[in-house]
Design an enzyme around this catalytic site. Structure first.
Site, PDB file in Angstrom:
ATOM      1  N   ASP A 253      -5.307   1.735  -5.164  1.00 38.89           N
ATOM      2  CA  ASP A 253      -4.067   2.477  -5.331  1.00 38.89           C
ATOM      3  C   ASP A 253      -3.296   1.907  -6.520  1.00 38.89           C
ATOM      4  O   ASP A 253      -3.168   0.685  -6.671  1.00 38.89           O
ATOM      5  CB  ASP A 253      -3.229   2.382  -4.055  1.00 38.89           C
ATOM      6  CG  ASP A 253      -2.029   3.320  -4.090  1.00 38.89           C
ATOM      7  OD1 ASP A 253      -2.005   4.196  -4.972  1.00 38.89           O
ATOM      8  OD2 ASP A 253      -1.141   3.168  -3.242  1.00 38.89           O
TER       9      ASP A 253
ATOM     10  N   HIS B 297       2.273  -0.628   0.740  1.00 37.92           N
ATOM     11  CA  HIS B 297       1.631   0.093   1.837  1.00 37.92           C
ATOM     12  C   HIS B 297       2.240  -0.437   3.145  1.00 37.92           C
ATOM     13  O   HIS B 297       1.945  -1.564   3.572  1.00 37.92           O
ATOM     14  CB  HIS B 297       0.120  -0.149   1.833  1.00 37.92           C
ATOM     15  CG  HIS B 297      -0.555   0.428   0.623  1.00 37.92           C
ATOM     16  ND1 HIS B 297      -1.818   0.082   0.230  1.00 37.92           N
ATOM     17  CD2 HIS B 297      -0.131   1.336  -0.278  1.00 37.92           C
ATOM     18  CE1 HIS B 297      -2.144   0.750  -0.859  1.00 37.92           C
ATOM     19  NE2 HIS B 297      -1.128   1.516  -1.190  1.00 37.92           N
TER      20      HIS B 297
ATOM     21  N   SER C  25       0.200  -4.553  -2.018  1.00 34.23           N
ATOM     22  CA  SER C  25      -0.311  -4.178  -0.692  1.00 34.23           C
ATOM     23  C   SER C  25      -0.569  -5.450   0.085  1.00 34.23           C
ATOM     24  O   SER C  25       0.307  -6.319   0.153  1.00 34.23           O
ATOM     25  CB  SER C  25      -1.579  -3.326  -0.857  1.00 34.23           C
ATOM     26  OG  SER C  25      -2.080  -2.931   0.412  1.00 34.23           O
TER      27      SER C  25
END
Length: 928
Positions: A153, A61, A34
């Site tokens: 995540d 992301h 990310s």
């Protein structure tokens, strides 16, 4: 042209229909990153060889509204082909696949599939979504990598990979620009390898080189040597953790052991056994991995829906007056399933709105104490939003900085405790038992033991929840499956086969003899026995319960170890501290007779029966025959005492007699009195015998005490003598100490005198031992050899000297060899001269223990010698160099004056100038 080439590559990568399942799929590495992940990805991919044979799927992301340029950025860091994923693209080796913006990614049989996002922007967890799909598709071959990124995540997806025996590699948080995702994975205990991004590539390649192929695993299971090594792994686990994994499925243990072997680059199980023995911490890691602590909130959604709409309403309807329902969740891991059950119950209660008051008490247990501690904290990462709806998050959770905390209402419904499901006693009187995804890891023998235990733990009509891959097997007579595809079973009211339950026995505190006797009534009957055998056993149990007399098994001192039948009419607890002695618990009337008969039987080693002994009960009297029998067989009961109590009818009362029978009445009364008197005499005789025995024991004890007293007196005398000797020795030591102290003072004084003497002579002195190591030196030596106090013990060859003395060491060795002193004049590099004298160092015992070297400064003498030589040369030039010349008195006077001037110039600072001779004084005549 480049766009066309890239497009051609993409089209070539599309999978033709029906071929994905046939062609071999390369190892797939899922990479989650990310914020700050670009730099980590570049470092990671730069270390991957072009022909590694791996495929990499990058999930990030990404902003859903912007076109991604990640492909171009990553292509600069690797020579592998980097492409953006298209729907239906087949995974090929030596390729890097990048997820496009605003899409979720899944995989099936090596083919990538793009999905429309379901969650709104901001709540999407694409890394978790892909990692779960990767775990389901690639099973134990799945590999997950977590790089820099914020949030959590990927953690739930890594749990799925670990459950399938895959491997997890995580970037070191200290090297990540944002450590949220790496730290979440590490804190969850999911990371197998933690290393900087540039090192993870090499670790993955090494791991894949050492992981055995599937065909190797099948051969491994058949190899007797590997089977023996696997048994040794189980033994090491049992010895260090106390838990037995021998009844775990061998395939499960194989997969977990193979993973650990691959991580440590060990080719054989025998090598791993040696590694386990040398590294006890590896045993703990393998133990935690075998527990497979993988779970999530509301796993298997249809099951929870049926639980809320059918099961819980059925339990509420079975108790119209309200009740506290009991539930048990074994193997709860970190508590997600237990809390899911509590939330589902609350929702079902809100939907049903029963008139009565209900509550749910959930007992959640697990073998892993660390998982239990995490469950008790009730704090979970923010990515549980993928499994828990937004409405449930608002209703049952409290958002915190670390994620979500379970609300107080739900937390108070669950009690967590560590428990071994196989060895520890089960919870009972349950309405609901949820044991999901545990039986699939256990052998069939252990499953056959647990399912009857679950049947016993549940109340009639209770429900058993199993995993989607689990069944009750052959125990369909114990449980009935509920309609639907879910694995929900309802307990049947009875056990038609009459199978006994094998309860855990680790908590038993009985003696070995009592435990053997007690276990005789709980031995399980085999299902293969005939119905007549079951009928016989049930009949014997009925007779034992209702028609056999009460019996007690005691120790020779009367302590009860086992009770058969109902003994409340004969025994009652004694007041005060709890006491299980039969004499203390015997009721009024039985105590004296029991004690007398017990003593006789114990002494005579034969059974004794007491007839019609009156026993006082609550408000009445009953008569009982008491049989007391010493036990000699079986061997386990040898030395015990068996007491049997059997009720008998009360003796008939004698009818009233007339006057003519008064004499007979007197005879009967007299006979009764005589019988009582005889009994009293027997009791008295018994008491006398006991007193005599006690007296003999006391005499023996007295003699032993006297002997002990004499020994103590003798010991005391010896100690007194030793004390006097110690005092005398102490005085002698004090005298010796004073003498030694005086010697020390003398030596200290002599050392001071020696030091002052050496310093006053202004002679540099150096003491060396036999190995030419510095022992001692005076301060004047520092102008010749650079020495400090710390140089004591150093070889003289290691020190720097100002002397121009190349044979110094050889001369010292020669003196030690010949014991003849050596003297030499030596110049220094700054023009000074010293007379060096090397002499042997002799002790008072005339032993040579090194050398003494003195350095006497002779620089002045050398200067005077030079001056005199110059004078001599001058005289020779004046008087001897002139052939045929004559010297006058004036010439001689001038020469002497010149000599005096030279001497004054050379030694002005050392000596006073001589007084010049008065004018006219005749010169000294020379000897010549």
């Amino acid at each position: 042209m480049k766009k066309a080439t890239a497009a051609a590559k993409v089209e070539a990568a599309r999978a033709p229909e029906g071929t994905a399942a046939i062609e071999k799929v390369p190892p797939i590495v899922g990479i989650g990153a990310s914020a700050g992940g670009l730099e980590a990805l570049e470092q990671f991919l730069a270390k991957i060889p072009v022909a590694s044979g791996l495929a990499f799927v990058v999930v990030q992301h990404l902003d859903p509204t912007h076109k991604g340029i990640m492909v171009e950025l990553l292509q600069r860091s690797t020579l592998m082909s980097v492409v953006q994923i298209l729907d239906g693209m087949k995974v090929e080796a030596n390729h890097v696949y990048v997820i496009p913006p605003n899409r979720d990614l899944s995989i099936l049989k090596g083919v990538l599939h793009l999905l429309e996002p379901v969650s709104p922007r901001g709540l999407r967890l694409p890394i978790d979504h892909f990692f779960r799909a990767l775990a389901d598709d690639r099973q134990e071959h799945s590999i997950g990598v977590i790089l820099s990124g914020m949030g959590s995540d990927g953690t739930l997806g890594l749990r799925a990979i670990k459950e399938k025996a895959g491997s997890v590699f995580v970037q070191t948080p200290a090297t990540a620009k944002f450590d949220g995702m790496p730290r979440s994975a590490i804190d969850a205990g999911l990371a197998d390898v933690v290393a900087p991004a540039e090192e993870l590539a090499a670790r993955i390649l090494l791991y894949l080189q050492h992981v055995p192929l599937l065909s190797d695993r099948q051969a491994m299971g058949k190899d007797e040597q590997d089977q023996s090594s696997l048994d040794k792994v189980v033994l090491l686990l049992r010895s260090q953790t106390g838990h037995d994994f021998s009844l775990y499925k061998k395939s499960t243990i194989y997969r977990r052991v193979e993973r650990r072997m691959g991580l440590h680059q060990l080719p054989k199980i025998a090598d791993y056994v040696r590694y386990l023995r040398a590294n006890p911490q590896e045993t703990d890691l393998l133990f935690k991995e075998l527990l497979i602590g993988v779970t999530s909130f509301f796993r298997d959604t249809p099951m929870w829906e049926q639980l809320k709409t059918e099961v819980i309403p059925a339990l509420l309807a079975a108790h119209p007056n309200g009740q506290t329902l009991r539930a048990w969740v074994p193997a709860c891991s970190t508590g997600e399933e237990a809390y899911s059950l509590a939330i589902t119950f609350c929702e079902a209660m809100e939907a049903a709105r029963p008139a009565a008051r209900f509550a749910l008490q959930i007992f959640a247990t697990d073998l892993d104490e660390e998982a239990i501690r995490k469950a008790r904290t009730a704090v979970y990462p923010a990515n549980i939003a993928a499994d828990v709806s937004e409405a449930r998050l608002r209703r049952f959770f409290v958002q915190e900085e670390r994620g979500y905390r379970v609300g107080k209402e739900i937390r108070e419904m669950v009690i967590f405790a560590p428990q071994n499901l196989v060895m520890d006693p089960p919870f009972t009187k349950l309405d609901l038992l949820s044991c999901r995804n545990l039986l699939i890891y256990l052998e069939a023998d252990l499953q056959k033991k647990l399912l009857p235990l679950f049947h016993y733990s549940l109340n009639p009509g209770g429900f058993l929840l199993l995993g989607s891959s689990e069944t009750v097997g052959a125990f369909t007579d114990l449980f009935t499956q509920q309609p639907g595809k879910t694995r929900i079973f309802r307990r049947q009211a009875c056990n038609p086969n009459g199978l006994e339950i094998q309860f855990p026995s680790t908590a038993s505190r009985l003696t070995p003899a009592a435990r053997q006797l007690a276990s005789a009534s709980t031995l399980p009957l085999r299902a293969s026995e005939t119905s007549s055998t079951h009928l016989q056993a049930q009949t014997e149990a009925l007779l034992l319960q209702h028609f056999s007399p009460a019996a007690l098994l005691t120790t020779p001192k009367g302590d009860i170890v086992f009770i058969s039948g109902k003994t409340g009419n004969y025994l009652e607890p004694a007041a005060g501290k709890a006491n299980l002695n039969v004499f203390a618990m015997a009721r009024v009337g039985l105590s004296d007779a029991l004690y007398s008969g017990f003593t006789k039987a114990l002494r005579a080693k034969e059974p004794i029966t007491l007839h019609s002994v009156p026993v006082g009960t609550n408000g009445g009297t009953r008569h009982v025959d008491v049989t007391i029998q010493p036990m000699s067989a079986p061997p386990a009961l040898a030395g015990m005492m068996l007491i049997v109590l059997a009720d008998v009818a009360k003796p008939p009362d004698r009818p009233a007699l007339g006057r003519q029978d008064k004499s007979g009445q007197r005879d009967a009364e007299l006979a009764a009195k005589m019988e009582e008197l005889q009994q009293a005499r027997e009791e008295l005789q018994t008491t006398r015998e006991e007193m005599q025995t006690s007296q003999e024991e006391l005499k023996s004890s007295n003699e032993e005490l006297q002997s002990t007293n004499e020994e103590l007196q003798s010991t005391n005398e010896e100690l007194t003598t030793s004390k006097e000797e110690m005092q005398s020795m102490n005085e002698e030591l004090q005298t010796v100490n004073h003498e030694l102290q005086a010697k020390v003072d003398e030596l200290s004084q002599a050392s001071d005198d020696m030091k002052n003497l050496l310093n006053s002579t202004d002679i540099a002195t150096l003491f060396l031992d036999e190995d030419l190591r510095v022992r001692r030196f005076t301060t004047q030596i520092n102008s010749i050899i650079n020495l400090i106090p710390g140089d004591a013990g150093r070889p003289i060859t290691d020190l720097v000297t100002q002397l121009d003395y190349r044979t110094f060491v050889e001369d010292v060795k020669e003196v030690l060899r010949t014991l003849i002193y050596h003297e030499r004049q030596v110049a220094t590099r700054d023009g000074r001269w010293f007379k060096v004298r090397i002499m042997p160092y002799r002790t008072q015992t005339n032993r040579i223990d090194g050398v003494v070297i003195t350095f006497v400064n002779i620089s002045e003498s050398k200067l005077l010698e030079v001056s005199l030589r110059e004078i001599l040369t001058l005289l020779q030039d004046r008087f001897l160099g002139q052939v045929g010349g004559t010297a006058s008195a004036a010439d001689l006077e001038a020469l002497l004056h010149k000599t005096q001037t030279v001497l004054d110039t050379r030694f002005l600072t050392q000596t006073a100038a001589p007084t010049p001779a008065p004018p006219g004084t005749p010169p000294r005549p020379s000897k010549k």
